[in-house]
Scaffold this motif. Structure first.
Motif, short mmCIF file in Angstrom:
data_model
loop_
_atom_site.label_atom_id
_atom_site.label_comp_id
_atom_site.label_asym_id
_atom_site.label_seq_id
_atom_site.Cartn_x
_atom_site.Cartn_y
_atom_site.Cartn_z
N TYR A 341 7.41 15.27 0.90
CA TYR A 341 6.34 15.71 0.02
C TYR A 341 6.15 14.75 -1.15
CZ TYR A 341 4.00 18.40 -3.64
OH TYR A 341 3.15 18.78 -4.64
N LEU A 342 7.24 14.41 -1.83
CA LEU A 342 7.14 13.55 -3.02
C LEU A 342 6.60 12.16 -2.67
CD1 LEU A 342 10.45 14.53 -4.87
CD2 LEU A 342 8.11 15.08 -5.56
N SER A 343 7.01 11.63 -1.51
CA SER A 343 6.50 10.30 -1.13
C SER A 343 5.01 10.36 -0.85
CB SER A 343 7.26 9.76 0.10
OG SER A 343 6.99 10.53 1.26
N CYS A 344 4.55 11.44 -0.22
CA CYS A 344 3.11 11.57 0.06
C CYS A 344 2.31 11.74 -1.24
CB CYS A 344 2.86 12.76 0.99
SG CYS A 344 3.45 12.51 2.68
N GLU A 345 2.83 12.55 -2.15
CA GLU A 345 2.13 12.74 -3.44
C GLU A 345 2.12 11.46 -4.26
OE1 GLU A 345 0.41 15.59 -4.52
OE2 GLU A 345 0.67 15.89 -2.36
N LYS A 364 -0.54 0.45 -2.08
CA LYS A 364 0.54 0.13 -1.13
C LYS A 364 1.85 -0.20 -1.83
CE LYS A 364 -2.60 -1.56 2.44
NZ LYS A 364 -3.00 -2.70 3.29
N THR A 365 1.93 0.10 -3.13
CA THR A 365 3.17 -0.15 -3.87
C THR A 365 4.34 0.55 -3.16
OG1 THR A 365 1.97 -0.32 -5.96
CG2 THR A 365 4.32 0.15 -6.09
N GLY A 366 5.48 -0.13 -3.13
CA GLY A 366 6.61 0.34 -2.33
C GLY A 366 7.22 1.65 -2.80
N ILE A 367 7.63 2.46 -1.84
CA ILE A 367 8.36 3.70 -2.11
C ILE A 367 9.68 3.65 -1.35
CG2 ILE A 367 8.35 6.21 -1.89
CD1 ILE A 367 5.28 6.10 -1.95
N THR A 368 10.78 3.70 -2.09
CA THR A 368 12.11 3.70 -1.50
C THR A 368 12.72 5.09 -1.66
OG1 THR A 368 12.45 1.36 -2.01
CG2 THR A 368 14.42 2.66 -1.60
N ALA A 369 13.42 5.55 -0.64
CA ALA A 369 14.09 6.86 -0.72
C ALA A 369 15.57 6.69 -0.44
CB ALA A 369 13.48 7.83 0.29
N SER A 370 16.38 7.45 -1.17
CA SER A 370 17.82 7.49 -0.92
C SER A 370 18.24 8.96 -0.92
CB SER A 370 18.57 6.64 -1.95
OG SER A 370 18.13 6.92 -3.26
N ASN A 371 19.46 9.29 -1.30
CA ASN A 371 19.94 10.66 -1.39
C ASN A 371 20.55 11.16 -0.08
OD1 ASN A 371 20.50 13.24 -2.44
ND2 ASN A 371 18.51 14.04 -1.80
N ASP A 372 21.75 10.66 0.24
CA ASP A 372 22.53 11.16 1.39
C ASP A 372 21.73 11.22 2.68
OD1 ASP A 372 24.97 11.35 0.14
OD2 ASP A 372 24.71 13.44 -0.48
N HIS A 386 5.72 11.17 6.21
CA HIS A 386 6.15 10.69 4.90
C HIS A 386 5.49 9.35 4.60
CE1 HIS A 386 8.81 7.44 6.38
NE2 HIS A 386 9.03 8.25 7.41
N GLU A 387 5.68 8.88 3.37
CA GLU A 387 5.10 7.60 2.96
C GLU A 387 6.17 6.65 2.43
OE1 GLU A 387 2.12 6.23 3.10
OE2 GLU A 387 1.19 7.93 4.14
N VAL A 388 7.41 6.83 2.91
CA VAL A 388 8.52 6.00 2.46
C VAL A 388 8.47 4.65 3.17
CG1 VAL A 388 11.02 5.78 2.31
CG2 VAL A 388 9.94 8.03 1.98
N ASP A 389 8.63 3.57 2.41
CA ASP A 389 8.64 2.21 2.98
C ASP A 389 10.04 1.69 3.22
OD1 ASP A 389 5.70 1.71 2.68
OD2 ASP A 389 6.20 1.97 0.56
#
Length: 561
Positions: A341-345, A364-372, A386-389
């Motif tokens: 959700y957060l990546s899409c928003e 198109k600015t990069g979105i990185t996700a972490s967290n286990d 999702h929109e995570v790169d």
């Protein structure tokens, strides 16, 4: 890898001088005590120089999958190329072993090396399967016995974590950036270094581990933590406020004011009304400070306070101010919350900024996700959308949380040219005897069909010629195959003092490319996460008959009364 070429005489087939193991703890003492007690018993019985052949293999693919990636070969070769017991190690062994051990044995240990050992192996980075030998080690039985534990140790985790990395890459897809962030959660320094190295081989793009970056040339990635954000109280803490433009043509004397102006513009956008109001100013101060330090590499962690109400707007204000000076912000990192959700928003927010302010590429600015993150969460994100790169993955990756060990074994298959077999009530633990060759047979579509083992002196499979392939232990499982391509799997990587040609050890980059190429050529149903199709491992009809002849010959016959 580090080599020092020899220059005297005809050395075309002689091994170059190979650097020692990456980890200095890898010495002849990195073994189990029973290897030395067996070595003494071999020596005492006068058997220590008998020529033995051992296979190193595993019995089951890890993580519930149907493939494994072979890794750790280079470290094994480094180990045997420098195998020598030091005087201190001999002294320790003399004090440790039974006082009945004769002095001559320790003199023998002082003199041994691996000059009479030969190692054949499947190339590192290859996709491999159960029962097929990863390595075949030939040499004096006592010496080769001393190699068992270090070899299994060097191959086990390396292959397991490389496979884990490859599985994460398969789920994430080729277009995503994968970052290994596991050092702090790895099992000690060696676990951390090895994880970074072999995750890169398995398809990850970069690591946070500086030591691994220096040792292996792995690209490094990393920005800042929540501690950096929460360490700031407000923008009045920032003393140096000026920033030179990217092309060096001008200087912005008050970068903070430019950021505040952009934040005000964002607030006034009607399309963003209700998304955010007043953002956290201490967070803004941290972002500004980081941007002033790294204007050409600005990536902000946006979930310290609130992602959409503070982190993302603050990031955009700083990024737009950097854009005015010719810099392009790298992006944001999400480390908590509903990542899909957060990546899409966040993506919608970026796209709004691009359209409203006419900043090309901002959407198109990069979105990185972490967290286990792990395989399951990556798969769930794909299903949710999702929109995570880029994904930063740590704990579950480097600890191989889903499976503790690969379960490699090292079994004697021949001694003095006499095939040997290890029997068990558990058929999966019965070894396949004798010195063997291994081949991969390919079908018309270019995919591997199966791996087949044959006796060393059997004629190899030929393209276009039908061959009967049999399951090693199940009589009814058999099939004819007409291969369109035949690949012999094992190559010689250590020749000892023979004149045989030795394969050069590839670079980490070459092993990584091989891993990617090997995975690409596998049939998709073997690779899928849910209910993958088992890959067939077989033996020739002649080897099948010999296995069962030897089995019956060695198994004791019971008597009923």
């Amino acid at each position: 890898m580090d080599v020092k070429p020899q220059v005297n005489g005809d050395m075309s087939h002689r091994p170059a001088t190979i650097a020692g193991p990456t980890n200095p703890m890898v010495t002849p003492l990195l073994t189990d005590l029973y290897q030395f007690t067996m070595a003494y018993a071999y020596w005492k019985a006068g058997k220590h120089n008998e020529r033995a052949v051992f296979d190193l293999y595993f019995r089951k693919n890890p993580f519930g999958g149907e493939y494994t990636v072979f890794a750790g070969l280079e470290e094994c070769i480094r180990f045997i190329a420098n195998f020598k017991c030091s005087k201190e190690e001999i002294t320790f062994l003399r004090e440790t072993l039974s006082p009945t051990c004769e002095d001559g044995f320790f003199d023998y240990l002082q003199g041994i090396d691996c000059s009479d050992v030969e190692v054949y192996a499947i190339p590192e980075g290859s996709v491999v399967f159960p029962k097929v030998p990863l390595m075949r080690v030939e040499g004096p039985v006592a010496v080769v016995q001393l190699l068992e534990t270090p070899f299994v140790n060097l191959i086990n985790y390396a292959s397991l974590v490389t496979t884990n990395a490859a599985r994460h890459r398969f789920v994430a897809g080729k277009s995503k950036l994968l970052l290994e962030f596991g050092l702090r959660r790895a099992q000690g320094p060696d676990g951390g270094i090895s994880a970074s190295r072999y995750c890169y081989m398995g398809g990850f793009d970069a690591t946070s581990n500086c030591a691994a970056g220096k040792m292996f040339g792995i690209p490094l990635r990393g920005t800042h933590s929540h501690a950096f954000v929460s360490s700031f109280m407000g923008t009045d803490e920032i003393i140096e406020k000026s920033l030179k433009s990217q092309d060096g043509s001008r200087i912005c004397e008050d970068f903070i004011s430019v950021v505040q102006t952009w934040l005000s513009k964002l607030k006034r956008l009607s399309i963003l009304k209700g998304v955010f109001g007043e953002t956290n100013q201490s967070e803004l101060a941290a972002f500004v400070s980081y941007a002033l330090a790294f204007p050409d590499n600005f990536l902000a962690l946006v979930d310290t306070y609130d992602v959409m109400k503070s982190g993302v707007p603050n990031f955009c204000a700083v990024a737009l101010a950097l854009n005015d000076l010719g810099y392009k912000a790298r992006g944001i990192r999400l480390d908590s919350g509903d990542l899909a959700y957060l990546s899409c928003e966040t993506r919608k927010f970026f796209q709004t900024v691009e359209s409203e302010f006419g900043v090309p590429g901002f959407g198109k600015t990069g979105i990185t996700a972490s967290n286990d993150l792990n395989e399951e969460t990556l798969d769930a994100l794909n299903k949710q959308g999702h929109e995570v790169d880029a994904f930063g993955i740590g704990t579950y990756l480097v600890t191989c949380y889903a499976q503790a060990a690969l379960g490699c074994v090292f079994k004697l298959v021949e001694i003095n040219n006499q095939p040997r077999i290890k029997l068990s009530e558990d058929v999966s633990k019965v070894s396949i005897p004798c010195k063997k060759r291994s081949f991969r047979l390919y079908g018309k579509e270019g995919y591997p069909l199966l791996d087949i083992m044959s006796g060393e002196n059997e004629p190899p499979p030929k393209v276009g010629e039908r061959i009967l392939c049999r399951h090693p232990f199940s009589e009814s499982k058999r099939a004819y195959v007409v291969p369109q391509r035949v690949e012999e799997l094992m190559k010689c990587y250590w020749t000892g003092n023979t004149d045989k040609k030795r394969e050069e050890l590839p670079t980490l980059e070459a092993n990584r490319e091989r891993c990617v190429q090997q995975l690409d050529q596998m049939r998709p149903d073997h690779m899928r996460k849910l209910n993958p199709t088992p890959y067939k491992v077989s033996v020739t009809a002649k080897l099948y008959d010999f296995i069962h002849f030897l089995w019956l010959n060695e198994a004791p016959v019971g008597e009923l009364q």
